[in-house]
Design a protein around this motif. Structure first.
Motif, PDB file in Angstrom:
ATOM      1  N   ASN A   1       0.843  -1.195   0.000  1.00 39.88           N
ATOM      2  CA  ASN A   1       0.000   0.000   0.000  1.00 39.88           C
ATOM      3  C   ASN A   1       0.878   1.244   0.000  1.00 39.88           C
ATOM      4  O   ASN A   1       1.302   1.709   1.050  1.00 39.88           O
ATOM      5  CB  ASN A   1      -0.902   0.031   1.252  1.00 39.88           C
ATOM      6  CG  ASN A   1      -1.829  -1.150   1.309  1.00 39.88           C
ATOM      7  OD1 ASN A   1      -2.369  -1.555   0.298  1.00 39.88           O
ATOM      8  ND2 ASN A   1      -2.008  -1.702   2.494  1.00 39.88           N
ATOM      9  N   PHE A   2       1.169   1.787  -1.151  1.00 39.66           N
ATOM     10  CA  PHE A   2       1.909   3.039  -1.226  1.00 39.66           C
ATOM     11  C   PHE A   2       0.897   4.182  -1.194  1.00 39.66           C
ATOM     12  O   PHE A   2       0.768   4.963  -2.136  1.00 39.66           O
ATOM     13  CB  PHE A   2       2.762   3.078  -2.486  1.00 39.66           C
ATOM     14  CG  PHE A   2       3.787   1.985  -2.527  1.00 39.66           C
ATOM     15  CD1 PHE A   2       4.869   2.019  -1.668  1.00 39.66           C
ATOM     16  CD2 PHE A   2       3.664   0.926  -3.400  1.00 39.66           C
ATOM     17  CE1 PHE A   2       5.821   0.998  -1.690  1.00 39.66           C
ATOM     18  CE2 PHE A   2       4.604  -0.093  -3.428  1.00 39.66           C
ATOM     19  CZ  PHE A   2       5.691  -0.055  -2.568  1.00 39.66           C
ATOM     20  N   ASN A   3       0.193   4.245  -0.061  1.00 36.84           N
ATOM     21  CA  ASN A   3      -0.927   5.159   0.063  1.00 36.84           C
ATOM     22  C   ASN A   3      -1.312   5.231   1.542  1.00 36.84           C
ATOM     23  O   ASN A   3      -1.042   4.308   2.300  1.00 36.84           O
ATOM     24  CB  ASN A   3      -2.106   4.643  -0.786  1.00 36.84           C
ATOM     25  CG  ASN A   3      -3.282   5.567  -0.794  1.00 36.84           C
ATOM     26  OD1 ASN A   3      -4.145   5.495   0.051  1.00 36.84           O
ATOM     27  ND2 ASN A   3      -3.316   6.472  -1.758  1.00 36.84           N
ATOM     28  N   TYR A   4      -1.955   6.333   1.938  1.00 38.05           N
ATOM     29  CA  TYR A   4      -2.296   6.549   3.344  1.00 38.05           C
ATOM     30  C   TYR A   4      -3.793   6.400   3.620  1.00 38.05           C
ATOM     31  O   TYR A   4      -4.260   6.811   4.678  1.00 38.05           O
ATOM     32  CB  TYR A   4      -1.846   7.947   3.779  1.00 38.05           C
ATOM     33  CG  TYR A   4      -0.353   8.083   3.928  1.00 38.05           C
ATOM     34  CD1 TYR A   4       0.285   7.791   5.136  1.00 38.05           C
ATOM     35  CD2 TYR A   4       0.431   8.513   2.868  1.00 38.05           C
ATOM     36  CE1 TYR A   4       1.653   7.915   5.273  1.00 38.05           C
ATOM     37  CE2 TYR A   4       1.801   8.646   2.991  1.00 38.05           C
ATOM     38  CZ  TYR A   4       2.408   8.348   4.197  1.00 38.05           C
ATOM     39  OH  TYR A   4       3.766   8.472   4.328  1.00 38.05           O
ATOM     40  N   THR A   5      -4.550   5.806   2.699  1.00 41.90           N
ATOM     41  CA  THR A   5      -5.993   5.701   2.901  1.00 41.90           C
ATOM     42  C   THR A   5      -6.333   4.820   4.100  1.00 41.90           C
ATOM     43  O   THR A   5      -7.188   5.164   4.922  1.00 41.90           O
ATOM     44  CB  THR A   5      -6.677   5.136   1.641  1.00 41.90           C
ATOM     45  OG1 THR A   5      -6.278   5.890   0.504  1.00 41.90           O
ATOM     46  CG2 THR A   5      -8.179   5.206   1.775  1.00 41.90           C
ATOM     47  N   LYS A   6      -5.683   3.674   4.211  1.00 47.08           N
ATOM     48  CA  LYS A   6      -5.953   2.778   5.342  1.00 47.08           C
ATOM     49  C   LYS A   6      -5.556   3.437   6.659  1.00 47.08           C
ATOM     50  O   LYS A   6      -6.285   3.341   7.662  1.00 47.08           O
ATOM     51  CB  LYS A   6      -5.199   1.464   5.149  1.00 47.08           C
ATOM     52  CG  LYS A   6      -5.472   0.442   6.237  1.00 47.08           C
ATOM     53  CD  LYS A   6      -4.784  -0.877   5.969  1.00 47.08           C
ATOM     54  CE  LYS A   6      -5.444  -1.618   4.819  1.00 47.08           C
ATOM     55  NZ  LYS A   6      -4.895  -2.996   4.673  1.00 47.08           N
ATOM     56  N   LYS A   7      -4.436   4.127   6.653  1.00 42.35           N
ATOM     57  CA  LYS A   7      -4.000   4.822   7.862  1.00 42.35           C
ATOM     58  C   LYS A   7      -4.994   5.914   8.239  1.00 42.35           C
ATOM     59  O   LYS A   7      -5.271   6.141   9.427  1.00 42.35           O
ATOM     60  CB  LYS A   7      -2.609   5.431   7.627  1.00 42.35           C
ATOM     61  CG  LYS A   7      -2.029   6.131   8.852  1.00 42.35           C
ATOM     62  CD  LYS A   7      -0.650   6.676   8.561  1.00 42.35           C
ATOM     63  CE  LYS A   7      -0.087   7.387   9.794  1.00 42.35           C
ATOM     64  NZ  LYS A   7       1.273   7.951   9.536  1.00 42.35           N
ATOM     65  N   LEU A   8      -5.549   6.603   7.242  1.00 42.55           N
ATOM     66  CA  LEU A   8      -6.548   7.637   7.500  1.00 42.55           C
ATOM     67  C   LEU A   8      -7.778   7.046   8.175  1.00 42.55           C
ATOM     68  O   LEU A   8      -8.286   7.608   9.161  1.00 42.55           O
ATOM     69  CB  LEU A   8      -6.941   8.316   6.180  1.00 42.55           C
ATOM     70  CG  LEU A   8      -8.122   9.275   6.248  1.00 42.55           C
ATOM     71  CD1 LEU A   8      -7.733  10.541   6.989  1.00 42.55           C
ATOM     72  CD2 LEU A   8      -8.626   9.614   4.847  1.00 42.55           C
TER      73      LEU A   8
END
Length: 572
Positions: free
Chosen positions: A318-325
Motif C-alpha cells: 500500500n503506497f498510500n495513506y488511505t488505510k492509515k486515515l
C-alpha cells in the motif's frame, strides 16, 4: 483650437442635449463610475491624469479598479496629499485573494473584488472535489469555500465584493450568488457587481457556466498550487502546531484541494496536521469543515487507484495513506462522534459505486463478477462498524443486507480477506461482553484499536505501558508475535505483487498489449492530465511512455522465451 463646452461637443457627435445632460447628472456626485482598467500597459500616473480630466468634465470617479497592484499606486495630488480616488484590487478567484493576503499585499480596510464563481461547485469535478454536490442542481454553493472566505475576511479585515463574467454565468448561479451576498452583508460590504451585457440574456439555455472565464480558471489553479506549496513549507517547519483551528482548516483545504490530485507527500502532510490536533472534539469539527469523511477519503482513495494501473484486486503493498486515515479517524473517535444518520450515509457510501475504483476494477464490481467491495472501502466500513454502539451496529448490518451479505462484501466470494471477518467477530464479542453495561462503554472500547486487534488478550497493550514492564516473558512473546505477523504480511504482499505481475503479463500477451492501452495507460494518465498543458501533464506523458516501454519489454521478453522453448529447444 476652438474651445467648446462639453454639451456642445456632445451635440457635434449627434448626442441629444437632454440625453447627455441626464448622463452627466448620473455620473456626477453623489453618483459616479468605477474605472475598470483593462489595459496592462497603463501607468498609475496616466490613470491619475485621466481621473482628473473626467473630474473636469463633471464626472465623479468612485474608484479605479485593476488586477495589477502597480496600477493602483496612484501618485499624490498637487498639494502632496494622497490621491482622493479610491482603488479596488481585482482577483480572478478566492485562491488569488488568499495568496495576496498571505503575502501581505492586502491592507486593513482595503477594497477587493474577486470572481464569485469560486463559491459555486463545479459539476465537472470528481466527487472528492465536490462535483457530486452540484449534480442535482447547477449553481449549488460549496459552504466549505464560503466558510473559508469568512475566516479570511475576519482575519484581514478588508472590504470584499464579488463579480462574475456575465457572458458565462447562468441564471441558477446568478441567483445563488445574489442570495449569498444579500444574506451576508457583513462579509460582502461591497456587494455583487453585476451588469447585463447587450445582446445576451442570463436566462438563455446556451449559458450554463458558473461565471469563470477560461483564462481565469487557469490563473485560479496556479494560485491554488502556490497556496498549497506555502502550506507544505509551513508544515515542514512545524508552524502548523502554533496556528488556530480556523487557520488549520484553511491550510488543510489548501492541501486537499490545491491541485487536481493529492500526491503521496501531500497525504503525509495532511495526516501530520490532523494528528497534531490534540483534542478529539475539535478534530471532528475540523474534519467536518474540510468536506467530511467522504470527501477526504476520496481524495486519498483516488491516488491509490490512479497510481496502481496494473492492479485489479488491490494486491501488493500500500503506497498510500488511505488505510492509515481510516484507522486514525476511528482511533481518535471522529467516526464515533458521527450521528446515527451520518453513520448510515457513510455506510452506504462505502458500498456505493463511488468507491468501486476505475477501469476493470469498476467493471468487475458493477457486473457482479466480483462480490466484495474495494479493499479501502472494506477498511473504511469495518472502522465505521468498530465505532458504533450495538444498536447502531445492528442497524448498519441490516442496511447492508444482513450478516451473511456483509461478510460477502468484506470477504468476497472466495473468502480471501479473512482479517475482516475476524474483526467483525471481535466487534460482536465486544458487544456481548457487556450486556448490562451502558452502550457508550462498549462504544468506547470498540473504537480503540487495542480492543479489536488484541481482543483475545484484553489489557495487555495498556498494561505494559502503564506499569512500565520491562522485557518480561509476556512482552517478549508479544514482540515475537508482532514480528512474525509483520514478516508474514511482507511475504504475503510480495507474493501478491508477484501474482499481480504474472496475471498482468498474461493479460497483456493475450490481448496483444491492448490491456495496457485501454486500461493501464488511461488510468495512469488521468491524474496528470489536468485542464491545460503544464509540467504536470508533461510528467504524465513521460510516465505513460515508461509504462508503454515496460509493457512492450515484458511482451517481447516473454515472447522470446516462448519462441525459444517452442521452436528452438526441441531441435537442439
Amino acid at each position: 483650437l476652438n474651445e467648446k463646452t462639453v454639451i456642445t461637443a456632445a451635440e457635434d457627435f449627434g448626442i441629444p442635449r437632454h440625453a447627455f445632460q441626464s448622463c452627466l447628472c448620473m455620473l456626477s456626485e453623489p453618483g459616479g463610475l468605477f474605472l475598470d482598467v483593462k489595459s496592462t500597459y497603463s501607468k498609475a500616473k496616466h490613470l491619475a491624469q485621466f481621473c482628473t480630466t473626467l473630474a473636469g468634465l463633471g464626472i465623479c470617479v468612485k474608484s479605479v479598479c485593476s488586477f495589477s497592484p502597480s496600477q493602483l499606486r496612484l501618485p499624490p495630488s498637487d498639494g502632496g496629499l494622497p490621491s482622493p480616488v479610491q482603488t479596488v484590487r481585482f482577483f480572478h478567484g478566492l485562491s488569488g485573494l488568499e495568496n495576496a493576503c498571505d503575502n501581505g499585499q492586502i491592507k486593513r480596510h482595503a477594497c477587493v473584488f474577486f470572481n464569485g464563481a469560486s463559491f459555486l461547485v463545479d459539476p465537472t469535478k470528481s466527487e472528492s472535489e465536490g462535483g457530486a454536490l452540484a449534480r442535482a442542481r447547477l449553481g449549488s454553493l460549496d459552504t466549505m469555500y464560503v466558510n473559508r472566505y469568512q475566516a479570511l475576511a475576519e482575519t484581514y479585515d478588508f472590504n470584499g465584493g464579488i463579480y462574475v463574467q456575465e457572458t458565462d454565468c447562468c441564471a441558477a448561479c446568478l441567483e445563488s450568488l445574489t442570495m449569498l451576498v444579500s444574506q451576508r452583508p457583513d462579509i460582502f460590504p461591497l456587494g455583487f457587481a453585476y451588469g447585463h451585457v447587450p445582446g445576451f440574456s442570463v436566462s438563455s439555455l446556451e449559458m450554463n457556466g458558473r461565471g469563470f472565464a477560461a483564462q481565469q480558471i487557469v490563473e485560479e489553479f496556479q494560485a491554488r498550487a502556490e497556496l498549497s506549496g506555502k502550506v507544505q513549507k509551513s508544515i515542514e517547519a512545524g508552524k502548523h502546531r502554533e496556528v488556530s483551528l480556523s487557520v488549520a482548516v484553511s491550510w488543510l483545504e489548501r492541501l486537499l484541494y490545491g491541485s487536481n490530485f493529492l500526491y503521496l507527500y501531500e497525504q503525509k502532510l495532511v495526516m501530520k496536521m490532523l494528528e497534531d490536533i490534540q483534542d478529539d472534539t475539535p478534530l471532528s469539527k475540523v474534519v467536518a469543515s474540510i468536506g467530511g469523511v467522504e470527501r477526504i477519503f476520496l481524495r486519498f482513495f483516488e491516488h491509490f487507484e490512479a497510481t496502481t494501473p496494473f492492479t485489479i484486486h488491490e494486491t501488493g503493498f500500500n503506497f498510500n495513506y488511505t488505510k492509515k486515515l481510516c484507522r486514525f479517524l476511528r482511533d481518535r473517535g471522529v467516526l464515533e462522534r458521527l450521528s446515527t444518520e451520518r453513520k448510515t450515509k457513510l455506510a452506504k457510501f462505502f458500498v456505493s459505486t463511488s468507491v468501486y475504483g476505475f477501469g476493470l476494477t469498476y467493471f468487475y464490481q458493477k457486473s457482479g463478477c466480483r462480490k466484495s467491495i474495494h479493499k479501502y472501502a472494506k477498511e473504511g466500513l469495518v472502522c465505521l462498524l468498530e465505532s458504533c454502539t450495538k444498536v447502531e451496529f445492528d442497524n448498519l448490518i441490516l442496511l447492508l443486507g444482513g450478516r451473511d451479505r456483509a461478510l460477502v462484501l468484506l470477504n468476497g466470494k472466495w473468502k480471501l480477506s479473512k482479517s475482516y471477518a475476524k474483526r467483525m467477530k471481535a466487534i460482536e464479542d465486544c458487544h456481548t461482553t457487556f450486556p448490562e453495561e451502558p452502550q457508550y462503554v462498549a462504544d468506547m472500547t470498540i473504537t480503540r484499536a487495542s480492543a479489536v486487534n488484541f481482543s483475545k488478550e484484553p489489557g495487555l497493550r495498556f498494561m505494559s505501558s502503564r506499569r512500565g514492564i520491562g522485557f518480561s516473558g509476556k512482552r517478549v512473546k508479544r514482540l515475537a508475535k508482532d514480528t512474525a505477523i509483520k514478516t508474514r504480511k511482507v511475504v504475503r504482499k510480495s507474493a501478491c505483487c508477484l501474482v499481480t505481475g504474472l496475471y498482468v503479463t498474461a493479460l497483456t500477451l493475450a490481448s496483444f498489449t491492448l490491456y495496457a492501452w485501454f486500461f493501464a495507460i488511461p488510468r495512469t494518465l488521468w491524474p496528470y492530465w489536468g485542464k491545460s498543458w503544464n509540467k504536470q501533464r508533461v510528467k504524465g506523458i513521460f510516465i505513460i511512455l515508461g509504462v508503454v516501454l515496460l509493457s512492450a519489454g515484458i511482451t517481447l521478453g516473454l515472447g522470446a522465451i516462448v519462441w525459444l522453448f517452442i521452436f528452438r529447444l526441441p531441435y537442439m
